[in-house]
Design a protein around this motif. Structure first.
Motif: not given
Length: 163
Positions: A156-158, A162
């Protein structure tokens, strides 16, 4: 060490559905540092070129079977197990164990280098800089196939920006 495919069972949710998992049969080939020959940088041997092509083909086939497009340009995790034949000179107890960690050449980092370049060549990732998490191991097996087990999944791109 459990195999890379066994670790796939630990993934949940979207990560498991988006994972690319495949096997490459044949002796893993390390990718060493480049050297200059006649003013030209050389990093590949015929065996390395074939191994990277096998990785690329295995990855492309796994993506096609799973109906997955090329990975996003974001971070990914890679899990791989390099399987080698156990030398006949190993202790009886080691042979009876069936699978033991390999502590001799080739270096695991050079195996990983070849793997990651094969993943780029196969279209799983755009650049090996995307690999935010890399877990690799190498084992000797008394019996069974030799080769490489691979699982790649997006992380995941947090944070800021994002999706």
């Amino acid at each position: 060490m459990i195999g890379a495919m066994g670790a796939l069972a630990g993934l949940t949710g979207a990560a498991a559905g988006d994972a690319v998992a495949f096997e490459v049969v044949g002796t893993p080939v390390p990718q060493g540092s480049g050297r200059v020959l006649g003013g030209v940088m050389v990093t590949k041997t015929p065996a390395l070129s074939a191994y990277r092509a096998d990785i690329a083909n295995g990855a492309a086939k796994a993506m096609a079977e799973g109906h997955l497009a090329m990975m996003a340009r974001g971070p990914v995790a890679v899990l791989a197990s390099f399987r080698f034949p156990m030398p006949t000179g190993r202790l009886v107890s080691e042979r009876q164990a069936g699978r033991i960690p390999k502590w001799t050449r080739p270096d695991v980092d050079k195996l990983a280098r070849a793997l990651l370049d094969g993943l780029v060549q196969g279209g799983v990732i755009h650049d090996d800089a995307q690999v935010a998490c890399l877990m690799v191991g190498k084992d000797e097996l008394a019996e069974g196939w030799q080769g490489t087990e691979v699982v790649v999944w997006p992380l995941p791109r947090l944070g800021r920006g994002a999706p």
